[in-house]
Scaffold this active site. Structure first.
Site, mmCIF file in Angstrom:
data_model
loop_
_atom_site.group_PDB
_atom_site.id
_atom_site.type_symbol
_atom_site.label_atom_id
_atom_site.label_comp_id
_atom_site.label_asym_id
_atom_site.label_seq_id
_atom_site.Cartn_x
_atom_site.Cartn_y
_atom_site.Cartn_z
ATOM 1 N N ASP A 157 0.793 -1.303 -0.005
ATOM 2 C CA ASP A 157 -0.153 -0.096 0.067
ATOM 3 C C ASP A 157 0.852 1.335 -0.138
ATOM 4 O O ASP A 157 1.902 1.211 0.379
ATOM 5 C CB ASP A 157 -0.778 -0.029 1.233
ATOM 6 C CG ASP A 157 -1.872 -1.102 1.251
ATOM 7 O OD1 ASP A 157 -2.113 -1.523 -0.066
ATOM 8 O OD2 ASP A 157 -2.528 -1.389 2.217
HETATM 9 N N1 URA Z 1 -1.160 -5.743 3.865
HETATM 10 C C1 URA Z 1 -2.028 -4.740 3.686
HETATM 11 O O1 URA Z 1 -2.826 -4.574 4.436
HETATM 12 N N2 URA Z 1 -1.186 -3.577 3.226
HETATM 13 C C2 URA Z 1 0.086 -3.949 2.625
HETATM 14 O O2 URA Z 1 0.620 -3.110 1.868
HETATM 15 C C3 URA Z 1 0.648 -5.323 2.479
HETATM 16 C C4 URA Z 1 0.054 -6.169 3.190
#
Ligand code: URA
Length: 240
Positions: free
Chosen positions: A103
């Protein structure tokens, strides 16, 4: 291989940029200044230099990035900064892509490569490659949460997550945990904590398969994979 193709593939920019380099007499083959971008070159027998530095052809590149927050896991975007923007120009020209997604606000280990086959293996759900995350969670993480993660959580949209290993490092108003998962659904870790009524405040990936985040890399920095890390990647390809 044609010289302009070789230089374009080794990070010296587009064929147009490469022509410019040649026009500026910055490229030599066996110490003779090159004038013709279409000239063929055999790197096994000939020495190509740009500004006096040797050019080595490499088909695939494998980088480890310590992703900074604020960058999206994509190769280009009209609005957002991408993880490719964290690389110097030379590497930006190599057409690398991120292996899986973190993310925008997540930090830590992200592999970048131009090896499509490896990218596919590392992200294929069938391979169940482990991903380990360190997180700060708002609220007290409990042994019941550990059990719920181990059993396989039902997420808000009804999806049943595969069993995951949750380790509590400290439990207080803000808890610190490590979680190991074998899938990589959108917002997976955040949605798993949502399923136990908690919120992720900070998320960092620290391991993927056998590759661990190099703690000497500052946030936003990268390095090429080392021999043992490469051997692991090539082993995955061979074991296919
Ligand atoms: N899980 C999440 O919620 N975000 C990420 O960036 C990676 C795994």
């Amino acid at each position: 291989m044609r010289l302009d193709k070789l230089l374009a593939k080794t990070g010296f920019g587009s064929r147009k940029n490469v022509k410019q380099l040649i026009r500026e007499k910055r490229v030599t083959i066996n110490d003779a200044i090159v004038r013709d971008p279409s000239q063929h070159v055999n790197l096994n027998a000939e020495k190509v230099l740009v500004d006096g530095a040797p050019v080595n052809y490499q088909e695939f590149y494998y980088l480890m990035l310590n992703k900074a927050p604020g960058y999206i896991s994509a190769t280009e975007d009209r609005v957002e900064k991408t993880v490719i923007d964290l690389l110097p120009q030379h590497y930006q020209a190599l057409k690398l892509f991120p292996v899986g997604r973190l993310d925008k606000d997540t930090e830590g280990l992200l592999l970048l490569t131009n090896d499509g086959e490896l990218g596919h293996i590392l992200t294929s759900p069938r391979q169940e490659i482990i991903k380990v995350y360190y997180a700060k969670i708002i609220g007290k993480v409990t042994e019941e949460d550990v059990e719920a993660f181990a059993k396989g959580l039902t997420l808000k949209d009804g999806y049943v997550a595969k069993p995951a290993q949750l380790k509590i490092k400290s439990a207080d108003e803000i808890s610190e945990i490590e979680v190991t998962i074998t899938e990589g659904k959108f917002h997976q870790v955040k949605r798993m904590f949502e399923a136990v009524g908690k919120e992720v405040q900070y998320l960092q990936r620290i391991k993927m398969g056998e590759i661990e985040l190099d703690r000497t890399l500052a946030i936003g920095d990268f390095r090429e994979l080392k021999e043992a890390e490469l051997a692991y990647c090539l082993g995955l390809k061979e074991g296919r």
